[in-house]
Design a protein around this motif. Structure first.
Motif, PDB file in Angstrom:
ATOM      1  N   ALA A   1       0.833  -1.207   0.000  1.00 38.20           N
ATOM      2  CA  ALA A   1       0.000   0.000   0.000  1.00 38.20           C
ATOM      3  C   ALA A   1       0.865   1.254   0.000  1.00 38.20           C
ATOM      4  O   ALA A   1       0.587   2.215  -0.732  1.00 38.20           O
ATOM      5  N   ARG A   2       1.908   1.248   0.823  1.00 36.96           N
ATOM      6  CA  ARG A   2       2.796   2.413   0.878  1.00 36.96           C
ATOM      7  C   ARG A   2       3.540   2.609  -0.437  1.00 36.96           C
ATOM      8  O   ARG A   2       3.643   3.733  -0.948  1.00 36.96           O
ATOM      9  N   ASP A   3       4.076   1.520  -1.011  1.00 36.45           N
ATOM     10  CA  ASP A   3       4.835   1.633  -2.254  1.00 36.45           C
ATOM     11  C   ASP A   3       3.956   2.083  -3.411  1.00 36.45           C
ATOM     12  O   ASP A   3       4.417   2.813  -4.301  1.00 36.45           O
ATOM     13  N   ARG A   4       2.704   1.637  -3.422  1.00 36.99           N
ATOM     14  CA  ARG A   4       1.804   2.011  -4.523  1.00 36.99           C
ATOM     15  C   ARG A   4       1.315   3.454  -4.389  1.00 36.99           C
ATOM     16  O   ARG A   4       1.297   4.219  -5.357  1.00 36.99           O
ATOM     17  N   HIS A   5       0.901   3.863  -3.197  1.00 37.41           N
ATOM     18  CA  HIS A   5       0.244   5.159  -3.028  1.00 37.41           C
ATOM     19  C   HIS A   5       1.125   6.228  -2.406  1.00 37.41           C
ATOM     20  O   HIS A   5       0.804   7.409  -2.488  1.00 37.41           O
ATOM     21  N   GLY A   6       2.219   5.835  -1.766  1.00 37.56           N
ATOM     22  CA  GLY A   6       3.058   6.816  -1.079  1.00 37.56           C
ATOM     23  C   GLY A   6       2.411   7.290   0.215  1.00 37.56           C
ATOM     24  O   GLY A   6       1.362   6.801   0.628  1.00 37.56           O
ATOM     25  N   TYR A   7       3.072   8.226   0.867  1.00 38.94           N
ATOM     26  CA  TYR A   7       2.529   8.811   2.093  1.00 38.94           C
ATOM     27  C   TYR A   7       2.061  10.221   1.785  1.00 38.94           C
ATOM     28  O   TYR A   7       2.797  11.027   1.232  1.00 38.94           O
ATOM     29  N   HIS A   8       0.821  10.533   2.160  1.00 38.73           N
ATOM     30  CA  HIS A   8       0.230  11.847   1.892  1.00 38.73           C
ATOM     31  C   HIS A   8       0.013  12.584   3.205  1.00 38.73           C
ATOM     32  O   HIS A   8      -0.764  12.128   4.059  1.00 38.73           O
ATOM     33  N   PRO A   9       0.680  13.726   3.400  1.00 37.34           N
ATOM     34  CA  PRO A   9       0.494  14.491   4.644  1.00 37.34           C
ATOM     35  C   PRO A   9      -0.941  14.967   4.835  1.00 37.34           C
ATOM     36  O   PRO A   9      -1.399  15.111   5.972  1.00 37.34           O
ATOM     37  N   ALA A  10      -1.652  15.228   3.738  1.00 37.41           N
ATOM     38  CA  ALA A  10      -3.019  15.733   3.847  1.00 37.41           C
ATOM     39  C   ALA A  10      -3.953  14.646   4.365  1.00 37.41           C
ATOM     40  O   ALA A  10      -4.075  13.572   3.765  1.00 37.41           O
ATOM     41  N   ALA A  11      -4.631  14.937   5.487  1.00 38.01           N
ATOM     42  CA  ALA A  11      -5.477  13.936   6.138  1.00 38.01           C
ATOM     43  C   ALA A  11      -6.623  13.484   5.234  1.00 38.01           C
ATOM     44  O   ALA A  11      -6.994  12.305   5.252  1.00 38.01           O
TER      45      ALA A  11
END
Length: 416
Positions: free
Chosen positions: A220-230
């Protein structure tokens, strides 16, 4: 910019943007339909008919909870489960934890390579060792696609193989319907013997897979990345619920379908507690075409699951040892034990079933830390588990540990 960030920013045609976000759970779900599942489910159906249907239904419900929590952890924190554990454990416990995780990954790889080798033997008559080498080489090609073309292309290939797996294992039900009343009676929990407990643990270990728990957070992390926006994270997590539900619905249907095929067409038939015997019985009872389709499903299962297993092993090593090993090199190294088992002539189905029992013992080591982390508000923020989800996940963990304790007691002869 990731594909998910592009999709999240489009207000039009929301269903299309949501479909574009699906995929990681389908890759993880391949772990739930690997050759170990075939061995465990067919053995259970041929020996005990519909009696153990309830184990698969319960295990699949647990899997939905667990895989959702794992994916949510990766999206909410930007880290995989192995990475978070690697950050929190002191060096010696961290290395010991890595050892048990690698044992689990090795048991997984053993099942997948053996299953693919058996499929090639059934289809082409190849010796098992030669088939294992071919499966290893083919899985390296799939991982090369992931390394060179990105995760999305890898997901498409794996999902295509998942369709072949589903067709291969569900096709016998089309020509040989099962007994609905018997299947419904099998929803009542019961275990009558030590052998039943062993099979139940094997089915549970083959369904709630430890390496898939570690892997899904990384996928999930590798596909979508981390988004700071909640709000973006919240949307990705909502889509992930659908991703997990749909993927595990397919995997659950395939698993239950395998048991139903064995219970309806193979119960009481000599030799059907092995995959080769099952293939022969299916061919004799339902025709050579269905036998070929079944073997193709097994081949697709071995190819897809061994590639996904190598991905999981790399994520485990990177997170817990803080060392990155190229996927292709790791695939080559972990192939050796599986080929060694094939070379010494161990009966394939027995090796598969026992590997799934070993996986069952590895589940708590992945599941309990996952529940603790996803229930940590300081780590998860607004994405922390709800009270209901926490109760469901801890109940699942308790049942799994209890089953393993009973299995250990029976194995050691306690109470006989």
């Amino acid at each position: 910019m990731t594909s998910s960030s592009l999709a999240v920013g489009r207000p039009v045609r929301p269903w299309r943007s949501r479909l574009a976000l699906l995929g990681p759970a389908f890759v993880a779900s391949v772990a739930y339909v690997d050759p170990g599942n075939v061995a465990a489910n067919i053995t259970a159906g041929s020996r005990y008919g519909y009696t153990l249907v309830w184990v698969l239904v319960m295990a699949n419900a647990m899997a939905v909870i667990v895989q959702y929590q794992s994916a949510k952890l990766g999206l909410a924190t930007g880290h995989s489960l192995p990475e978070l554990l690697g950050q929190r454990l002191r060096p010696t416990p961290r290395r010991l934890y890595w050892v048990q995780a690698e044992v689990v990954a090795g048991a997984t790889d053993l099942a997948e390579v053996i299953g693919g080798a058996v499929a090639l033997h059934l289809l082409l008559g190849l010796p098992l060792l030669a088939g294992g080498v071919i499966i290893g080489a083919a899985s390296m090609l799939l991982l090369a696609v992931q390394s060179a073309r990105g995760q999305r292309r890898f997901e498409v290939i794996v999902m295509t193989l998942l369709v072949i797996i589903a067709a291969g294992f569900l096709a016998p039900l089309v020509v040989s319907p099962f007994d609905l009343r018997g299947a419904l009676a099998g929803l009542v929990p019961r275990l009558h013997s030590a052998d039943m407990v062993l099979l139940a643990a094997s089915m549970l270990g083959a369904t709630v897979m430890p390496h898939a728990i570690y892997l899904h957070s990384a996928l999930a992390r590798d596909r979508h990345g981390y988004h700071p926006a909640a709000e973006i994270r919240a949307r990705l997590i909502r889509v992930t619920r659908w991703d997990v539900a749909l993927a595990l619905l397919v995997a659950g249907a395939v698993n239950i379908g395998m048991l139903l095929v064995a219970a309806s067409s193979l119960a009481g038939t000599a030799g059907t507690d092995t995959i080769a015997g099952t293939h022969a019985a299916i061919t004799a009872a339902l025709g050579p075409a269905i036998g070929v389709v079944f073997a193709l499903g097994l081949l697709a299962s071995g190819l897809a699951s061994t590639s996904v297993g190598s991905y999981a092993g790399a994520a485990i090593m990177s997170g817990l040892l803080h060392k990155r090993v190229p996927l292709l090199l790791r695939r080559l190294v972990t192939l050796v034990p599986a080929l060694a088992v094939l070379a010494v002539g161990v009966e394939p189905t027995s090796a598969l079933v026992l590997s799934q029992v070993l996986l069952s013992f590895g589940i708590p080591f992945a599941l309990i830390p996952l529940i603790r982390l996803t229930g940590n508000r300081d780590l998860m923020g607004d994405n922390v588990d709800s009270p209901a989800l926490r109760v469901a996940s801890w109940t699942s963990a308790f049942l799994i540990v209890a089953l393993n304790v009973v299995l250990l007691a029976l194995t050691l002869g306690v109470g006989r």
